[in-house]
Design a protein around this motif. Sequence first.
Motif, short mmCIF file in Angstrom:
data_model
loop_
_atom_site.label_atom_id
_atom_site.label_comp_id
_atom_site.label_asym_id
_atom_site.label_seq_id
_atom_site.Cartn_x
_atom_site.Cartn_y
_atom_site.Cartn_z
N VAL A 318 -8.01 31.75 -30.05
CA VAL A 318 -8.22 30.72 -29.02
C VAL A 318 -6.91 30.28 -28.37
N HIS A 319 -5.76 30.59 -29.00
CA HIS A 319 -4.48 30.18 -28.42
C HIS A 319 -3.75 31.34 -27.75
N ALA A 320 -4.32 32.53 -27.77
CA ALA A 320 -3.63 33.70 -27.20
C ALA A 320 -3.55 33.61 -25.67
N ASP A 321 -2.45 34.09 -25.13
CA ASP A 321 -2.30 34.23 -23.69
C ASP A 321 -2.68 35.67 -23.33
N TYR A 322 -3.89 35.86 -22.86
CA TYR A 322 -4.40 37.21 -22.63
C TYR A 322 -3.84 37.86 -21.36
N SER A 323 -2.95 37.14 -20.67
CA SER A 323 -2.22 37.76 -19.57
C SER A 323 -0.88 38.30 -20.05
N GLY A 324 -0.51 38.02 -21.31
CA GLY A 324 0.74 38.50 -21.87
C GLY A 324 0.68 39.96 -22.23
N ARG A 325 1.84 40.55 -22.49
CA ARG A 325 1.90 41.99 -22.72
C ARG A 325 1.91 42.36 -24.19
N VAL A 326 1.73 41.40 -25.06
CA VAL A 326 1.66 41.66 -26.50
C VAL A 326 0.20 41.62 -26.92
N SER A 327 -0.19 42.47 -27.83
CA SER A 327 -1.57 42.48 -28.29
C SER A 327 -1.79 41.40 -29.35
N VAL A 328 -3.04 41.00 -29.52
CA VAL A 328 -3.42 40.24 -30.72
C VAL A 328 -3.37 41.22 -31.89
N LEU A 329 -2.66 40.84 -32.94
CA LEU A 329 -2.52 41.73 -34.10
C LEU A 329 -2.79 40.95 -35.37
#
Length: 633
Positions: A318-329
């Motif tokens: 819920v806190h991820a910035d999905y426009s960023g270039r790092v994946s959720v890991l």
Amino acid sequence: MIEIRTLDDIGILSETVDLECKLAAGKDGRGQLPVDFWPTYSAFANTHGGVILLGIKEKQRRFALHGISEPQRIITALFNHLNNPQKVSVNLLTEQDVKVIVIDNRNLIQVRVPPALRRQKPVFLRGNPLKGNTFRRLHDGDRPCSEETVKRMLAEQVEDARDSRILQGFGMDDIDPDSLFAYRQMLRTEKPGHIWLDEDDAGLLRLLKGWRRDRQTGEKGLTLAGLLMFGKWDAIQDGAPHYFVDYQERPEAKTELRWTDRLVPDGSWSGNLFDFYRRVYRKLIADLRVPFSLKDGQRQDDTPVHEAIREALVNTLVHADYSGRVSVLIVKRPDLFGFRNPGNMRIPAELAIQGGESDCRNRLIHQMFLMIGLGERAGSGVPKIYSGWKSGNWRPPALYEKDEPEQTLLELRMLDLFPREVLEMLRIKFGSAFDGLGDLERLILSSATIEGFVSHPRLLEMSTDHPHDVTMSLQRLVKKELLFSSGHGRGTVYHIQGLKAATPDEVFSDGTVLDSLKNSGQSSEGLIAEGLDMPIIHKLADIKPELVAELEGLAESARKSRRLSKNEMTQTVIELCHGRYLTLKVLGELLGRSEDYLRLKVLNPLVGKKLLRRAFPATPNDPRQAYTSVSQM
């Protein structure tokens, strides 16, 4: 918070704290606010805050006290400029943030710059956030922000919820019906008889704000939250091109990236957040080692440790910035659980740990999880993780941020503060020197052994000792050569010789990481290596053609001319190495120069001047050496 009490405190500043020291003597020697104060102010404000000391000189790579004869003159000028919007966009300082410290009958000015709030960023100079007027603090330098970074700050500033955006051209055909059906079933279990259960799929999605109408513009459609939570993989790729979720189960307590089980969007399942959560949580708690407990005579299968893992997983999504270039890991190892999301935290980590404050990036997704009993209400999630982990008598969680690229990391280690086998190993390694140490120094060495390295902020999380005492303990261990440091300012970390520090062999092992990035479809700007703070490029063939073209464009004048001036060559190398490590081989290929010439005539002098730093300082002449710029010229 930095505390300066003695000349000895000044002598150790360069290696222990997040700070910038400036002479500020002025032409007449009476003191003057330096012009380069303002990029540092902007940089600290846009990252994690920091302290600027005025009246300090650098001598033989060490700080020394110079003093300022008329400190009030500088303080007056400082507040005059702070309240001039043509000088700086916002004044973050109060009188309490600026103080004069007298040491050895000389005046020192300490300016504490707090991190700006999300709605205050970007903090910029000269009335324009673009054109190189916005800075961030990376390592020990003030770096101009790219236009993309500034625009991301502006978007964060105005968008309380990043996931409420309506997506043009998307509809119910882009929703995975099985995901929404499974969600409905969980809602029925959590809230039997809830009125929303009477709605059809479109109605339920509308009530969840996965579909909404903008009352001002009349625009209506699928929201980013609805797509990410319940969408199909091909639609998600169109609506959020940088979105990627990754679960890895690793067989050993090592940094090498081998896995026995992996889950990524591969077309065999929806790839959305709801399905990712359901699949990953089951994997995380399988064979979980938790103490046996009873309540009212019944075995407890859902312990505080389970709750901590559940909250950590939801928190990451819920806190991820999905426009960023790092994946959720998400990583599961025998000794720890690791959670990474793109984007830095919207509130300082210390406030998140205390609880009570929240600024969720994806509020609609958060509410969707809350409706089915997952996640915690605003401001209580991180404390729930910490208290749940404490119930297992394990080391406190490690919550920290990285700035390039922006990401937030949480590590939950299933290890005691002082494991017996670690203490025995340290006793064998250091002998009687270890037995003579106090509890704080033993904690430092134990943590450096278990976690690979330790930092000043991390130690403050684990101990109740005063920050000044932690600083002095670190310095004593370094002086005794029981501990070694690397980096500067906020990036300073400490490790035990032989137990940490990235080596070329670790980074260039077998290409597993790079292969996994290629196979997963992520944009690869280079090898992301454990122990290095930025991507490392060791083959031009391994990176995107667009990046190759960019690098070749920067190096074109050097490649075409053998008579490039020294200043032009310096500028070119620093631009090439900004924000990444480039190996000697890659630099030679880009610049059209021999590796020996570059190393001896260009790179080594720039390292000596602190304009470049090496990826592997312990082996400077290794042919696989790589370089990154310390600051942009």
